[in-house]
Design a protein around this motif. Sequence first.
Motif, PDB file in Angstrom:
ATOM      1  N   VAL B  94       0.924  -1.191   0.141  1.00 52.58           N
ATOM      2  CA  VAL B  94       0.040  -0.006   0.127  1.00 52.58           C
ATOM      3  C   VAL B  94       0.884   1.424  -0.067  1.00 52.58           C
ATOM      4  O   VAL B  94       1.617   1.272   0.903  1.00 52.58           O
ATOM      5  CB  VAL B  94      -0.854   0.067   1.255  1.00 52.58           C
ATOM      6  N   LYS B  95       0.561   2.084  -0.854  1.00 50.95           N
ATOM      7  CA  LYS B  95       1.489   3.548  -0.936  1.00 50.95           C
ATOM      8  C   LYS B  95       0.835   4.237   0.059  1.00 50.95           C
ATOM      9  O   LYS B  95      -0.504   4.680   0.112  1.00 50.95           O
ATOM     10  CB  LYS B  95       1.035   3.838  -2.276  1.00 50.95           C
ATOM     11  N   ILE B  96       1.589   4.791   0.913  1.00 57.37           N
ATOM     12  CA  ILE B  96       1.089   5.999   1.768  1.00 57.37           C
ATOM     13  C   ILE B  96       1.771   7.095   1.793  1.00 57.37           C
ATOM     14  O   ILE B  96       1.525   8.129   2.483  1.00 57.37           O
ATOM     15  CB  ILE B  96       1.084   5.202   3.353  1.00 57.37           C
ATOM     16  N   LYS B  97       2.853   7.271   1.148  1.00 53.98           N
ATOM     17  CA  LYS B  97       3.437   8.541   0.876  1.00 53.98           C
ATOM     18  C   LYS B  97       3.325   9.131  -0.331  1.00 53.98           C
ATOM     19  O   LYS B  97       3.076   8.599  -1.417  1.00 53.98           O
ATOM     20  CB  LYS B  97       5.101   8.415   0.793  1.00 53.98           C
ATOM     21  N   ARG B  98       3.185  10.453  -0.520  1.00 51.03           N
ATOM     22  CA  ARG B  98       3.008  11.082  -1.856  1.00 51.03           C
ATOM     23  C   ARG B  98       4.111  11.026  -2.503  1.00 51.03           C
ATOM     24  O   ARG B  98       5.399  11.003  -1.711  1.00 51.03           O
ATOM     25  CB  ARG B  98       2.790  12.660  -1.314  1.00 51.03           C
TER      26      ARG B  98
END
Lengths: 264, 369
Positions: B94-98
Amino acid sequence: MTERETIIEVKGLRNSFGTQVVHEDLDLAVKRGEIFGVVGGSGTGKSVLMRSIIGLQKPDAGEITVFGESMIGRDEEEAKHVRRRWGVLFQGGALFSGLTVAENIQVPIKEFFPGLDQELLDEIAVYKTAMSGLGVDAGAKYPSELSGGMRKRAGIARALALDPELLFLDEPTAGLDPIGAAAFDQLISELRHALGLTVFLITHDLDTLYAICDRVAVLADKKVVAVGTIPELLALDHEWIQEYFKGPRGRAAAAINEREEADA
Amino acid sequence: MSVTTDLSSNVEGGKCVLRFSGSLTLLRVRRLSEELGEIEAENLVVDLSDVEKMDTVGAWLIHKLERDRGATIVGATEEQQLLIDHVTGADQPVKIKRDYVSPFQRVLGQIGASMMLAGRTMLGLLGFFGALLITIWNIIRRPRRFRLNAVTQQFEVVGVDALGIIGLMSFLVGIVIAEQGAVQLRQFGAEIYTINLIGRSALKELGVLMTAIMVAGRSGSAFAAQLGSMKLSEEIDAMRTIGVSPMEALIFPRVLATVLMMPLLGFYAAVLAIVGGGLFCWISLGIPPVTFIQRTREVVPMTDLWQTIIKAPVFGLIIAMAGCFQGLQVQGNAEEVGLRTTTAVVQGIFLVIVIDAFFAVFFTEIGWT
């Protein structure tokens, strides 16, 4: 059934707005480990009841205890350790609009456990995001970039951030598609088994009631008119309850439930 | 919670057995992950049989041992295993950083974005003006669609309700101008010219400009906030669906009320500024009111009043349009309402001052000095 510890106890609650009385002499008790559904017509004060229990609405009279501690008239600092033990999902998700979903999930953890390293915080945010059924790229998004259903899931992820013992859910499946709603029911019941969660669930969703609720309280006439399992409620001779569970939608949900039980 | 987690490790038959006991929860996880980092042995076996309490963070820790170091888990209860399985299932990329953007690129992007925004806003305002003209034409053709109630209500909100604050403000500004002017003119022994200063500046510029700023702050912002929240709650969409034109029902009454109220308020402000200045002249400079009025009539040409009367409706149009336009641009969340309201006020005041400068040049050219 063995007598279990009472987690939430409400006695003689009275709430009013101006001259309009919402609750009058309302009693309620939620036991540890159960999924406790609250139903009632629109405007019967389901959300107000929840807000009273979590201390957002100061009742006119009555006694509210959560985890055996009185919640009325406590100062914020004292109530903090109780707050740590519960998670709340508001109707619209109530995410902090200036933070991404991942940061939203990390807020309660950072508040109560300062000093956790960011790497672990990120890992927690990752699996909470995935657990609540959000897509793989949702974590980096801001709430305004999410749909209503996604916001709700993100709200659940935040409510579950501290692995609470008690979970308050205000219409969690409203606005979700049937697949999402069913997945949500399953998520709650799995977490209940795994974590020993107690869930206070306000809902209009009959499928959710049949699928996961252990006991259901019916709110009408400013008080809780009946509490019990669905079969127990069905046996009661109360007009609104009969209409609620035996109306076309109630029958459909009951039929599905029976079929599922037969399959299992 | 007094229960602590204890971690013991010992080598048994070539395998390193990690024995957890107590509670394996968020409360203890910080210390545990530090301790686990120190263990470097291979062939890990994780024994959970003494664990009394485990939450998802604990399960995550165990899952990581299993995933990264190939640990075998033994002694988990059914619930604990369920929890671990649950966490394992949730272990997705899961991508959580911009995405990272370099500051240079970001600044460049912001400049570009604000240029495009400015261009789009200008175009939008122009389009909005066009839509307003069409609405006005439609109302002229079918006068029955004119909503008198809505317009009179806006008269009250924009005009009558503003009398108090605008009057007080102008009165005080009049005193300040008189006081400052008198101090300077006294040096030349020309105190009597204070009257020229007050009369001309109040009627020509101050009255209408201060009114415009106040109306932008009071009404322009209110328009943006009202229309913005109506947009959010889909009221405006509902209106459109029912067949009521929001331009006719919401925007036209507001614009018309502001356009008509501005000259009245501007004149009223000018009069009160002169009253304030006159009071100062009387008390402080000893110029009696009769003399003050007489001299004011001599030195203030009628064209000064015409300037105010001509400028005021234009300012009103700009303020109301900026407010309504920004209100209708609201999308997404409540935060946007606040942003748009601020923009409406800033834009309104800015455009008023720009147009005022053009007017000043124009009036000088035609000899209305």
